[in-house]
Design a protein around this motif. Structure first.
Motif, PDB file in Angstrom:
ATOM      1  N   GLY A 134       0.804  -1.208   0.000  1.00  0.00           N
ATOM      2  CA  GLY A 134       0.000   0.000   0.000  1.00  0.00           C
ATOM      3  C   GLY A 134       0.840   1.262   0.000  1.00  0.00           C
ATOM      4  N   ILE A 135       0.164   2.405   0.058  1.00  0.00           N
ATOM      5  CA  ILE A 135       0.826   3.701   0.199  1.00  0.00           C
ATOM      6  C   ILE A 135       0.227   4.430   1.396  1.00  0.00           C
ATOM      7  CG2 ILE A 135       1.515   3.981  -2.206  1.00  0.00           C
ATOM      8  CD1 ILE A 135      -0.950   5.759  -2.621  1.00  0.00           C
ATOM      9  N   GLU A 221      16.083   6.091  -3.286  1.00  0.00           N
ATOM     10  CA  GLU A 221      15.654   7.490  -3.206  1.00  0.00           C
ATOM     11  C   GLU A 221      14.200   7.669  -3.625  1.00  0.00           C
ATOM     12  OE1 GLU A 221      18.894   7.002  -5.022  1.00  0.00           O
ATOM     13  OE2 GLU A 221      19.606   6.961  -2.962  1.00  0.00           O
ATOM     14  N   ASP A 222      13.420   6.620  -3.535  1.00  0.00           N
ATOM     15  CA  ASP A 222      12.016   6.668  -3.957  1.00  0.00           C
ATOM     16  C   ASP A 222      11.204   7.528  -2.993  1.00  0.00           C
ATOM     17  OD1 ASP A 222       9.463   6.205  -4.948  1.00  0.00           O
ATOM     18  OD2 ASP A 222       9.816   4.063  -5.279  1.00  0.00           O
ATOM     19  N   THR A 223      10.569   8.584  -3.507  1.00  0.00           N
ATOM     20  CA  THR A 223       9.660   9.411  -2.706  1.00  0.00           C
ATOM     21  C   THR A 223       8.233   9.342  -3.235  1.00  0.00           C
ATOM     22  OG1 THR A 223      10.202  11.363  -4.047  1.00  0.00           O
ATOM     23  CG2 THR A 223      11.470  11.033  -2.020  1.00  0.00           C
ATOM     24  N   VAL A 224       8.003   8.496  -4.216  1.00  0.00           N
ATOM     25  CA  VAL A 224       6.664   8.307  -4.774  1.00  0.00           C
ATOM     26  C   VAL A 224       5.917   7.235  -3.988  1.00  0.00           C
ATOM     27  CG1 VAL A 224       5.343   7.607  -6.823  1.00  0.00           C
ATOM     28  CG2 VAL A 224       7.368   9.063  -7.061  1.00  0.00           C
ATOM     29  N   ILE A 225       6.575   6.105  -3.751  1.00  0.00           N
ATOM     30  CA  ILE A 225       6.004   5.044  -2.934  1.00  0.00           C
ATOM     31  C   ILE A 225       6.389   5.315  -1.478  1.00  0.00           C
ATOM     32  CG2 ILE A 225       5.882   2.558  -2.520  1.00  0.00           C
ATOM     33  CD1 ILE A 225       4.843   3.460  -5.264  1.00  0.00           C
ATOM     34  N   VAL A 226       5.389   5.624  -0.653  1.00  0.00           N
ATOM     35  CA  VAL A 226       5.629   5.945   0.758  1.00  0.00           C
ATOM     36  C   VAL A 226       4.868   4.944   1.630  1.00  0.00           C
ATOM     37  CG1 VAL A 226       5.406   7.684   2.572  1.00  0.00           C
ATOM     38  CG2 VAL A 226       5.900   8.395   0.215  1.00  0.00           C
ATOM     39  N   PRO A 227       5.600   4.138   2.425  1.00  0.00           N
ATOM     40  CA  PRO A 227       7.065   4.099   2.502  1.00  0.00           C
ATOM     41  C   PRO A 227       7.640   3.311   1.330  1.00  0.00           C
ATOM     42  CG  PRO A 227       6.159   2.414   3.929  1.00  0.00           C
ATOM     43  CD  PRO A 227       4.981   3.171   3.373  1.00  0.00           C
ATOM     44  N   LYS A 228       8.876   3.592   0.981  1.00  0.00           N
ATOM     45  CA  LYS A 228       9.494   2.884  -0.140  1.00  0.00           C
ATOM     46  C   LYS A 228       9.607   1.393   0.135  1.00  0.00           C
ATOM     47  CE  LYS A 228      14.342   3.881   1.204  1.00  0.00           C
ATOM     48  NZ  LYS A 228      14.065   4.688   2.421  1.00  0.00           N
ATOM     49  N   GLY A 234       6.921  -4.233   2.974  1.00  0.00           N
ATOM     50  CA  GLY A 234       7.039  -3.647   4.297  1.00  0.00           C
ATOM     51  C   GLY A 234       6.097  -2.459   4.431  1.00  0.00           C
ATOM     52  N   PHE A 235       5.723  -2.117   5.678  1.00  0.00           N
ATOM     53  CA  PHE A 235       4.822  -0.986   5.874  1.00  0.00           C
ATOM     54  C   PHE A 235       4.881  -0.524   7.314  1.00  0.00           C
ATOM     55  CE2 PHE A 235       0.859   1.490   5.343  1.00  0.00           C
ATOM     56  CZ  PHE A 235       1.076   1.987   4.062  1.00  0.00           C
ATOM     57  N   TYR A 236       4.273   0.637   7.574  1.00  0.00           N
ATOM     58  CA  TYR A 236       4.208   1.158   8.932  1.00  0.00           C
ATOM     59  C   TYR A 236       3.317   0.251   9.794  1.00  0.00           C
ATOM     60  CZ  TYR A 236       6.108   5.359   6.751  1.00  0.00           C
ATOM     61  OH  TYR A 236       6.902   6.241   6.049  1.00  0.00           O
ATOM     62  N   PRO A 237       3.586   0.183  11.089  1.00  0.00           N
ATOM     63  CA  PRO A 237       2.778  -0.674  11.964  1.00  0.00           C
ATOM     64  C   PRO A 237       1.317  -0.228  11.995  1.00  0.00           C
ATOM     65  CG  PRO A 237       4.804   0.048  13.052  1.00  0.00           C
ATOM     66  CD  PRO A 237       4.692   0.849  11.804  1.00  0.00           C
ATOM     67  N   THR A 245       4.768  12.827  12.949  1.00  0.00           N
ATOM     68  CA  THR A 245       6.151  13.245  12.736  1.00  0.00           C
ATOM     69  C   THR A 245       6.934  13.100  14.036  1.00  0.00           C
ATOM     70  OG1 THR A 245       5.384  14.868  11.101  1.00  0.00           O
ATOM     71  CG2 THR A 245       7.628  15.100  11.920  1.00  0.00           C
ATOM     72  N   PRO A 246       8.038  12.371  14.032  1.00  0.00           N
ATOM     73  CA  PRO A 246       8.503  11.556  12.894  1.00  0.00           C
ATOM     74  C   PRO A 246       7.734  10.244  12.814  1.00  0.00           C
ATOM     75  CG  PRO A 246       9.971  11.264  14.749  1.00  0.00           C
ATOM     76  CD  PRO A 246       8.965  12.305  15.188  1.00  0.00           C
ATOM     77  N   LEU A 247       7.720   9.665  11.639  1.00  0.00           N
ATOM     78  CA  LEU A 247       7.054   8.384  11.451  1.00  0.00           C
ATOM     79  C   LEU A 247       7.900   7.261  12.043  1.00  0.00           C
ATOM     80  CD1 LEU A 247       5.824   8.826   7.780  1.00  0.00           C
ATOM     81  CD2 LEU A 247       4.353   8.377   9.746  1.00  0.00           C
ATOM     82  N   PRO A 248       7.273   6.206  12.536  1.00  0.00           N
ATOM     83  CA  PRO A 248       8.046   5.064  13.030  1.00  0.00           C
ATOM     84  C   PRO A 248       8.695   4.340  11.858  1.00  0.00           C
ATOM     85  CG  PRO A 248       5.725   4.516  12.954  1.00  0.00           C
ATOM     86  CD  PRO A 248       5.818   5.983  12.636  1.00  0.00           C
ATOM     87  N   PRO A 249       9.756   3.628  12.095  1.00  0.00           N
ATOM     88  CA  PRO A 249      10.365   2.865  10.992  1.00  0.00           C
ATOM     89  C   PRO A 249       9.386   1.810  10.483  1.00  0.00           C
ATOM     90  CG  PRO A 249      11.301   2.217  13.102  1.00  0.00           C
ATOM     91  CD  PRO A 249      10.467   3.430  13.369  1.00  0.00           C
ATOM     92  N   PRO A 250       9.326   1.616   9.184  1.00  0.00           N
ATOM     93  CA  PRO A 250       8.426   0.602   8.638  1.00  0.00           C
ATOM     94  C   PRO A 250       8.826  -0.802   9.104  1.00  0.00           C
ATOM     95  CG  PRO A 250       9.197   2.089   6.918  1.00  0.00           C
ATOM     96  CD  PRO A 250      10.037   2.352   8.126  1.00  0.00           C
ATOM     97  N   LEU A 251       7.840  -1.659   9.233  1.00  0.00           N
ATOM     98  CA  LEU A 251       8.116  -3.064   9.483  1.00  0.00           C
ATOM     99  C   LEU A 251       8.710  -3.678   8.231  1.00  0.00           C
ATOM    100  CD1 LEU A 251       4.765  -4.147  11.207  1.00  0.00           C
ATOM    101  CD2 LEU A 251       6.907  -3.541  12.344  1.00  0.00           C
TER     102      LEU A 251
END
Length: 320
Positions: A134-135, A221-228, A234-237, A245-251
């Motif tokens: 997802g995004i 350096e992908d800023t289109v797919i968030v998170p890359k 992988g994705f945010y929890p 802000t700040p976002l947690p590190p993606p799983l």
């Protein structure tokens, strides 16, 4: 007379050898482009040509509807239906083929693999910057007051039927702070990833694990797919609040339930040594030619003669 017969025999052997060489290196490929693009757009048409030249394999970009417009406003379920019918009509794909997906085109590619009934088998699948998990926000706009306002506006009506049916990215936009709403009302990604427990379909997993190779390419350096990291599943929890802000590190993929519970067979492919997680320098789908030669081209040179082709329903061997 003996000399003439020997000469004919030699010619026959040579022709047979050439025929075998052609067969063994003739697995075709298709390219599926991303959003706001079409097959006539230089970066896609030239990319398919580049892959043909580098691999020596036949291949082409397959269009979705009328291209650029439909890639944005046509729901992904419909896009998959169109491409499914197209590949079933392409005689050159009848014995099987490989896929190279770019950006959003990867969600069409996976739909083609998982949902396309009676379609030809897919051998190798190379995903370039696919938003598989997802995004989290609209492209290029994760932080800042204006971005926060835009994302909130989008998220307000994101999971309504109207938006889901008229905006392709809404089918894979994931609001992690409201996962129940996502699972209930998002019409594409939850089905594709077998995320809804009561609706899990083993056929999707069977088809995905039938791949011989899966390559997931993430661009550093992908800023289109968030998170890359979504390019690696992988994705945010779950529970991550919008605009945090700040976002947690993606799983990582391996930390997600999709992987550990093997909803679509990602773990199965990984354990079998059929999955590669590849990280390359560059912005969104800007892949350097040496990296294309290293990670993409070898899988487009797959030897068809060494592959046992099976009917997707009966599992009986297919005949040429």
């Amino acid at each position: 007379m003996f000399s003439m017969g020997k000469k004919r025999f030699s010619v026959g052997v040579a022709l047979t050898f050439l025929a075998l060489v052609h067969v063994s290196f003739s697995v075709p490929f298709i390219v599926l482009h991303g959003i706001l693009a079409d097959c006539s757009y230089d970066s896609n048409g030239n990319f398919a040509e580049l892959l043909r030249n580098l691999s020596g394999s036949p291949g082409s970009c397959v269009e979705v509807g009328n291209g650029m417009c439909d890639s944005w406003v046509m729901p992904l379920t419909k896009q998959v239906e169109i491409v499914c019918e197209k590949v079933k009509q392409m005689e050159e794909l009848r014995q099987g083929y490989n896929i190279v997906g770019r950006s959003q085109g990867n969600l069409v590619a996976r739909g083609l693999i998982e949902f396309c009934d009676d379609g030809p088998p897919v051998y190798n699948y190379i995903s370039l910057a696919g938003p598989h998990a997802g995004i989290y926000s609209i492209p290029w706009c994760t932080y800042g007051e204006w971005c926060n306002a835009v994302n909130k506006l989008i998220q307000k009506d994101l999971y309504t039927d109207f938006v889901q049916d008229h905006l392709a990215p809404s089918g894979y936009y994931k609001i992690t702070s409201d996962m129940s709403k996502y699972l209930e009302s998002c019409k594409y990604l939850p089905k594709l990833n077998n995320e809804i427990q009561s609706q899990r379909n083993s056929t999707y997993k069977d088809r995905f694990t039938s791949l011989h190779n899966l390559v997931l390419v993430m661009f550093q350096e992908d800023t289109v797919i968030v998170p890359k990291e979504s390019s690696w599943f992988g994705f945010y929890p779950d529970g991550t609040k919008p605009n945090l802000t700040p976002l947690p590190p993606p799983l990582s993929a391996q930390q997600t339930s999709l992987y550990t519970e093997d909803w679509i067979g990602l773990k199965t492919l990984d354990v079998a040594g059929k999955l590669q997680f590849v990280s390359v320098p560059g912005k969104h789908v800007e892949m350097a030619t040496p990296d294309i030669i290293k990670y993409v081209v070898p899988l487009l040179q797959n030897k068809a003669s060494s592959v046992q082709r099976l009917n997707r329903k009966t599992k009986e061997p297919l005949r040429p």
